[in-house]
Design an enzyme around this catalytic site. Sequence first.
Site, PDB file in Angstrom:
ATOM      1  N   ARG A   1      18.174 -26.011  61.872  1.00 14.12           N
ATOM      2  CA  ARG A   1      18.841 -26.275  63.004  1.00 14.12           C
ATOM      3  C   ARG A   1      20.254 -26.583  63.182  1.00 14.12           C
ATOM      4  O   ARG A   1      20.670 -26.326  64.205  1.00 14.12           O
ATOM      5  CB  ARG A   1      17.995 -27.346  64.033  1.00 14.12           C
ATOM      6  CG  ARG A   1      16.667 -26.886  64.169  1.00 14.12           C
ATOM      7  CD  ARG A   1      15.841 -27.864  65.062  1.00 14.12           C
ATOM      8  NE  ARG A   1      15.400 -29.142  64.220  1.00 14.12           N
ATOM      9  CZ  ARG A   1      14.636 -29.147  63.373  1.00 14.12           C
ATOM     10  NH1 ARG A   1      13.586 -28.364  63.032  1.00 14.12           N
ATOM     11  NH2 ARG A   1      14.485 -30.357  62.828  1.00 14.12           N
TER      12      ARG A   1
ATOM     13  N   GLU B   1      10.584 -39.201  51.473  1.00 12.20           N
ATOM     14  CA  GLU B   1       9.560 -40.301  51.463  1.00 12.20           C
ATOM     15  C   GLU B   1       8.616 -40.145  50.186  1.00 12.20           C
ATOM     16  O   GLU B   1       8.299 -41.103  49.596  1.00 12.20           O
ATOM     17  CB  GLU B   1       8.832 -40.521  52.971  1.00 12.20           C
ATOM     18  CG  GLU B   1       8.317 -41.663  52.976  1.00 12.20           C
ATOM     19  CD  GLU B   1       7.424 -41.715  54.404  1.00 12.20           C
ATOM     20  OE1 GLU B   1       7.953 -40.822  55.117  1.00 12.20           O
ATOM     21  OE2 GLU B   1       6.573 -42.286  54.632  1.00 12.20           O
TER      22      GLU B   1
HETATM   23  P1  AMP Z   1      17.165 -37.258  57.153  1.00 11.06           P
HETATM   24  O1  AMP Z   1      17.621 -36.654  55.942  1.00 11.06           O
HETATM   25  O2  AMP Z   1      16.037 -38.306  57.063  1.00 11.06           O
HETATM   26  O3  AMP Z   1      18.397 -37.574  57.897  1.00 11.06           O
HETATM   27  O4  AMP Z   1      16.462 -35.994  58.065  1.00 11.06           O
HETATM   28  C1  AMP Z   1      17.267 -35.279  58.807  1.00 11.06           C
HETATM   29  C2  AMP Z   1      16.870 -33.609  58.848  1.00 11.06           C
HETATM   30  O5  AMP Z   1      15.419 -33.579  58.924  1.00 11.06           O
HETATM   31  C3  AMP Z   1      17.314 -32.904  59.741  1.00 11.06           C
HETATM   32  O6  AMP Z   1      17.648 -31.661  59.332  1.00 11.06           O
HETATM   33  C4  AMP Z   1      16.513 -32.772  60.980  1.00 11.06           C
HETATM   34  O7  AMP Z   1      16.565 -31.512  61.602  1.00 11.06           O
HETATM   35  C5  AMP Z   1      15.119 -33.142  60.212  1.00 11.06           C
HETATM   36  N1  AMP Z   1      14.397 -34.508  61.024  1.00 11.06           N
HETATM   37  C6  AMP Z   1      14.254 -35.492  60.491  1.00 11.06           C
HETATM   38  N2  AMP Z   1      13.477 -36.371  61.365  1.00 11.06           N
HETATM   39  C7  AMP Z   1      13.474 -35.558  62.457  1.00 11.06           C
HETATM   40  C8  AMP Z   1      12.728 -35.982  63.785  1.00 11.06           C
HETATM   41  N3  AMP Z   1      12.310 -37.228  64.208  1.00 11.06           N
HETATM   42  N4  AMP Z   1      13.021 -34.946  64.479  1.00 11.06           N
HETATM   43  C9  AMP Z   1      13.538 -33.791  64.510  1.00 11.06           C
HETATM   44  N5  AMP Z   1      14.048 -33.418  63.257  1.00 11.06           N
HETATM   45  C10 AMP Z   1      14.022 -34.292  62.335  1.00 11.06           C
END
Ligand code: AMP
Length: 174
Positions: free
Chosen positions: A62, A99
């Site tokens: 995205r 996780e």
């Molecule tokens: P993080 O590495 O935990 O910051 O996760 C970020 C990535 O995971 C991004 O590329 C987001 O598109 C996706 N992502 C994580 N959590 C969500 C969520 N609750 N809703 C949509 N996309 C998420």
Amino acid sequence: MEPIQGIKQAIRTIPDFPKEGIQFKDITPLLQDAHFFDQSIELLASKLKGKSVDYIAGIESRGFIFGAALALKLGCGFVPIRKPGKLPYKTYSQSYDLEYGTDTIEIHQDAFKPGSTVCLIDDLLATGGTAAAAVKLIERCDVELDSILFLIELTFLEGRAKLAGQTVESLIAF
Ligand code: AMP
């Protein structure tokens, strides 16, 4: 209504997707609406006002949607940061913890002209692991990372802590 409120209302929360306990922020209703999509790119561009950025680097997948539109708007190049095995030329690779287990992202070694200025973008900041890995990739490329932009930030996950020392901006907080 403030533009940001309209954009926020166009983001749909899907409970328990892709697995139980995750409140998934679905941006497809926002993208369906030409006005909200345009406004979100305008607002992201405003975060870089007065700065001279040579490339927008977007994280699959995205981050490609917002990153490519932003790059066109600003007249700069777009660089994809991709899941493993997708980029055809020589890559740098960076793994990061999830996780359960690990994930990896990659960038082409010749993605940027040395010495250029880069802005990193993704749709959403959750725990910050993905963006922190992308920062490490960019740091291997002999460029200056100006800032990191997100459309959405899940503030309760405190992902900014993993991006300490960077300029981090988001449009919408949940
Ligand atoms: P993080 O590495 O935990 O910051 O996760 C970020 C990535 O995971 C991004 O590329 C987001 O598109 C996706 N992502 C994580 N959590 C969500 C969520 N609750 N809703 C949509 N996309 C998420």
